[in-house]
Design an enzyme around this catalytic site. Sequence first.
Site, PDB file in Angstrom:
ATOM      1  N   VAL A  54       0.835  -1.071  -0.103  1.00 34.21           N
ATOM      2  CA  VAL A  54      -0.257  -0.249   0.016  1.00 34.21           C
ATOM      3  C   VAL A  54       0.821   1.225   0.014  1.00 34.21           C
ATOM      4  O   VAL A  54       2.006   1.311   0.531  1.00 34.21           O
ATOM      5  CB  VAL A  54      -1.123   0.080   1.330  1.00 34.21           C
ATOM      6  CG1 VAL A  54      -1.970  -0.737   0.968  1.00 34.21           C
ATOM      7  CG2 VAL A  54      -0.128   0.000   2.491  1.00 34.21           C
ATOM      8  N   CYS A  55       0.332   2.490  -0.465  1.00 32.75           N
ATOM      9  CA  CYS A  55       0.856   3.783  -0.507  1.00 32.75           C
ATOM     10  C   CYS A  55       0.938   4.222   1.173  1.00 32.75           C
ATOM     11  O   CYS A  55      -0.084   3.753   1.839  1.00 32.75           O
ATOM     12  CB  CYS A  55       0.041   4.829  -1.062  1.00 32.75           C
ATOM     13  SG  CYS A  55       0.384   4.650  -2.744  1.00 32.75           S
ATOM     14  N   GLY A  56       2.008   4.783   1.358  1.00 29.44           N
ATOM     15  CA  GLY A  56       1.959   5.270   2.677  1.00 29.44           C
ATOM     16  C   GLY A  56       1.951   4.182   3.756  1.00 29.44           C
ATOM     17  O   GLY A  56       1.261   4.157   4.764  1.00 29.44           O
ATOM     18  N   ASP A  57       2.577   3.085   3.703  1.00 30.71           N
ATOM     19  CA  ASP A  57       2.510   2.020   4.528  1.00 30.71           C
ATOM     20  C   ASP A  57       3.287   2.534   5.704  1.00 30.71           C
ATOM     21  O   ASP A  57       3.798   3.671   5.896  1.00 30.71           O
ATOM     22  CB  ASP A  57       3.204   0.543   4.136  1.00 30.71           C
ATOM     23  CG  ASP A  57       4.724   0.808   3.660  1.00 30.71           C
ATOM     24  OD1 ASP A  57       5.199   1.599   4.370  1.00 30.71           O
ATOM     25  OD2 ASP A  57       5.037   0.235   2.690  1.00 30.71           O
ATOM     26  N   HIS A  67       6.112   9.895  -3.187  1.00 30.56           N
ATOM     27  CA  HIS A  67       5.434  10.812  -4.214  1.00 30.56           C
ATOM     28  C   HIS A  67       6.309  12.115  -4.179  1.00 30.56           C
ATOM     29  O   HIS A  67       5.858  13.218  -3.745  1.00 30.56           O
ATOM     30  CB  HIS A  67       4.120  11.017  -3.763  1.00 30.56           C
ATOM     31  CG  HIS A  67       3.406   9.715  -3.697  1.00 30.56           C
ATOM     32  ND1 HIS A  67       2.371   9.634  -2.564  1.00 30.56           N
ATOM     33  CD2 HIS A  67       3.446   8.695  -4.162  1.00 30.56           C
ATOM     34  CE1 HIS A  67       1.825   8.225  -2.702  1.00 30.56           C
ATOM     35  NE2 HIS A  67       2.449   7.824  -3.847  1.00 30.56           N
TER      36      HIS A  67
END
Lengths: 164, 187
Positions: free
Chosen positions: A49-52, B71
């Site tokens: 996941v993003c931002g784990d 990001h």
Amino acid sequence: MSDHPTMLRAGTAAPDFTLHSTPDQTVSLSEFRGRPVILAFYPADWSPVCGDQMALYNEVLPEFHKYGAELIGISVDGAWCHAAFSQARHLRFPLLADFEPKGETSRAYGVYRTHDGQSERALFVIDGEGVIRWSYCSPVGINPGADGILEALEAMHPDKAVAR
Amino acid sequence: MSEHPHGTLRPDVGEGDHRAGPSHAPVTLVEYGDYQCPHCARAHPIVTEIRKQLGASLQFVFRNFPLTEIHPDAGHAAEATESVAQSSGNDAYWAMHDAIYEHQMDSLDALDDEHLVQYAADIGADAARVQADLDGGTFEERVRADFVSGVRSGVNGTPTFFINGVRFDGNWSNRREFAAALQSPSA
């Protein structure tokens, strides 16, 4: 709240350990005497996941450093795996390999999951004297965030409270 | 001390926030989001639809939570929206917010400075100001303050939503579940 029944609690001396941070380097908890240390046990590298959890903590690092605290991630993954994961996520804190004997440090902190051979998602905030001041175990599927860690650090050093 | 109440918004929604909808609406939805996060881009049309559906009974607030290590363009994208808000007002802010999410998937460089400035120009905002603010880091601190407030509130990934100050741990991608939570908030 799903506190692991055997998890070490506030007031307990933090068991020392020496684990590999890279294939040819080791890190011991005792090296950090005099500074607060955050131990973040987690089940495995490469959560999809993003931002784990580790990516989130990487971004929060400057806030931890305001309290002079160092962050250490620990899982049962090997040092080569950690190196690849750390590089991919641009992590700026060490990941330690609780790899051989497998899970020994996780067991010492009471947060090893014998049924699937991984660490719990458990957090420990240790003071400069090596005493656990706060611990928290999150359900494995839930990223506990960093608010509990910051509150524990703040309780130890109210003068350094982060604004807002 | 291990009994920690996770997921309470702090600080409360206030003057410094970007708000859409009536400030006295019975329900306030706060999103902590990252402009380069694909999940946030996926959530954007869902939030837009629910805002339409709930109309005047919902106030929507967006706070920045850029995960800049994974990001790299998310920080500047957030700063660009802040620049637009300050130079061109609240409506322009929301137009910029929408434009960035709508363009996020266009290409790998869809959120580089050049594109951000172009989006600002497209919505009629002060594009030269955006460029200058990105170059000078004018809104870096503001964006970081949002991020830290998110950390203190228990944000654990993006997007994270708070309904009347309580973290929504349900499934936002299920429109029915999300709308139901907003129609009968627990706090």
